[in-house]
Scaffold this active site. Structure first.
Site, short mmCIF file in Angstrom:
data_model
loop_
_atom_site.label_atom_id
_atom_site.label_comp_id
_atom_site.label_asym_id
_atom_site.label_seq_id
_atom_site.Cartn_x
_atom_site.Cartn_y
_atom_site.Cartn_z
N GLY A 44 0.59 4.60 14.19
CA GLY A 44 0.81 4.83 15.61
C GLY A 44 -0.37 4.37 16.44
N ASN A 45 -0.43 4.89 17.70
CA ASN A 45 -1.41 4.45 18.68
C ASN A 45 -1.37 2.92 18.77
OD1 ASN A 45 -4.76 4.15 19.44
ND2 ASN A 45 -3.39 5.40 20.61
N HIS A 50 -0.29 -4.42 16.62
CA HIS A 50 0.90 -3.84 15.96
C HIS A 50 2.18 -4.52 16.46
CE1 HIS A 50 -1.86 -0.22 15.74
NE2 HIS A 50 -1.46 -0.31 14.49
N GLN A 74 -5.34 9.67 3.33
CA GLN A 74 -6.27 8.55 3.32
C GLN A 74 -7.52 8.79 4.18
OE1 GLN A 74 -3.06 5.90 4.94
NE2 GLN A 74 -4.75 4.92 6.02
N GLY A 159 -1.21 -5.98 8.54
CA GLY A 159 -2.18 -6.81 9.25
C GLY A 159 -3.32 -7.27 8.34
N LEU A 196 -8.42 -6.21 17.62
CA LEU A 196 -7.76 -5.01 18.14
C LEU A 196 -7.69 -3.95 17.05
CD1 LEU A 196 -4.78 -6.27 20.34
CD2 LEU A 196 -7.19 -5.95 20.91
O1 PAF Z 1 -2.95 0.37 8.15
C1 PAF Z 1 -2.48 1.48 8.44
O2 PAF Z 1 -2.18 1.77 9.60
C2 PAF Z 1 -2.30 2.50 7.33
O3 PAF Z 1 -3.30 2.41 6.37
C3 PAF Z 1 -0.90 2.42 6.66
C4 PAF Z 1 -0.71 1.09 5.95
C5 PAF Z 1 0.16 2.60 7.71
C6 PAF Z 1 -0.78 3.53 5.62
O4 PAF Z 1 -0.98 4.79 6.18
#
Ligand code: PAF
Length: 298
Positions: A44-45, A50, A74, A159, A196
């Protein structure tokens, strides 16, 4: 666009979408050259980077599924899980024209009981970002495998900004035989070169002005390599010293091989070497990462 909060509802929606894709005439299925479901996981955010992933996803899949989930597994105990920006409403508005389905589960939906099974990432997960974030890639790999199992896409987009993450996901998909094509999307930058990132918004004005110098340091190394410099240790050390002198708390600057992210070694019998220069460093309380690729002919 549909927003879905639970796994059973998502599974039934995606089964309908796949059924409708395959119920078309065989000619039209072949003609689209697209897979039925392409998946873009996020925390998100959302920013333009994205949204670019979503656009790339659309080129590969008939139905674009995005997820928004800030994955507690994580984040380390002293990291920014609690203050990580959660902006669901505005994220959904940004996705309205770009995704067909957004999966936004709660922590309880993803982890209804204490998670006891984890994905053990490859040893490279202990280096680079993993050296200062123990357990990060294990938590990331675990949630990514869970999400891939829930969504069951044919294609997933990540990304290149998180280059080590992308590498680990490729190894995971390969070694666990996931029938999923992993696509890496180029990093999107502001005009002054800053990659970004959702964490950029933690920067104060002075830090924001300084931030593009991380990219400049990587560009400096790339130029030196293209001009023939092969002492990567020295290049790394010089970059660390100049960033430190500017007030950065440098975690690492590293020249690595794209294929396995191990330290670059240049063998004579190869036509070309694909390298990536990676860095992570703190400006004040904000941890920034960046990388650029460089190809050198033997
Ligand atoms: O890159 C991210 O935003 C996160 O590490 C992911 C791949 C969505 C896993 O939580």
């Amino acid at each position: 666009m549909q927003t879905i909060l639970t796994i059973p509802e998502l599974r039934s929606t995606l089964a309908d979408l796949s059924r409708s894709f395959y119920s078309r005439s065989p000619e039209s299925v072949v003609k689209t050259k697209k897979s039925p479901i392409v998946f873009v996981p996020t925390m998100g955010n959302l920013h333009e980077g994205h949204l670019d992933l979503m656009r790339l996803a659309r080129m590969h899949g008939e139905h674009v599924v995005a997820s928004i989930f800030v994955n507690p597994l994580q984040f380390g105990p002293n990291e920014d899980f609690d203050r990580y920006p959660r902006t669901l409403e505005s994220d959904l508005a940004k996705l309205s024209d770009l995704a067909d389905v957004v999966f936004a589960p709660s922590v309880n939906e993803m982890y209804p009981e204490q998670q006891a099974v984890f994905v053990e990432p490859p040893p490279i997960a202990d280096e680079l970002c993993g050296a200062s974030r123990p357990g990060h890639f294990r938590g990331m790999a675990t949630v990514v495998l869970k999400l891939l199992n829930i969504v069951q896409p044919q294609v997933a987009v990540f990304g290149k900004k998180d280059f080590q993450q992308l590498h680990i996901i490729r190894v995971l998909a390969d070694q666990l035989n996931l029938p999923i094509r992993i696509i890496g999307a180029e990093t999107v930058r502001t005009e002054d070169g800053l990659a970004l990132s959702s964490r950029n918004q933690y920067l104060n004005d002075a830090e924001r002005r300084e931030a593009p110098n991380l990219y400049q340091a990587l560009l400096g190394i790339k130029d030196a390599i293209l001009q023939g410099e092969r002492n990567f240790e020295r290049l790394q050390q010089q970059a660390v010293e100049s960033l430190t002198a500017r007030g950065w708390g440098v975690e690492y600057v590293a020249v690595r091989q794209i294929s396995d992210l191990l330290p670059a070694s240049l063998s004579q019998d190869r036509q070309a070497h694909e390298l990536v220069i990676l860095a992570a460093a703190r400006l004040g309380h904000t941890r920034l990462m960046d990388n650029i690729e460089v190809r050198i002919e033997a």
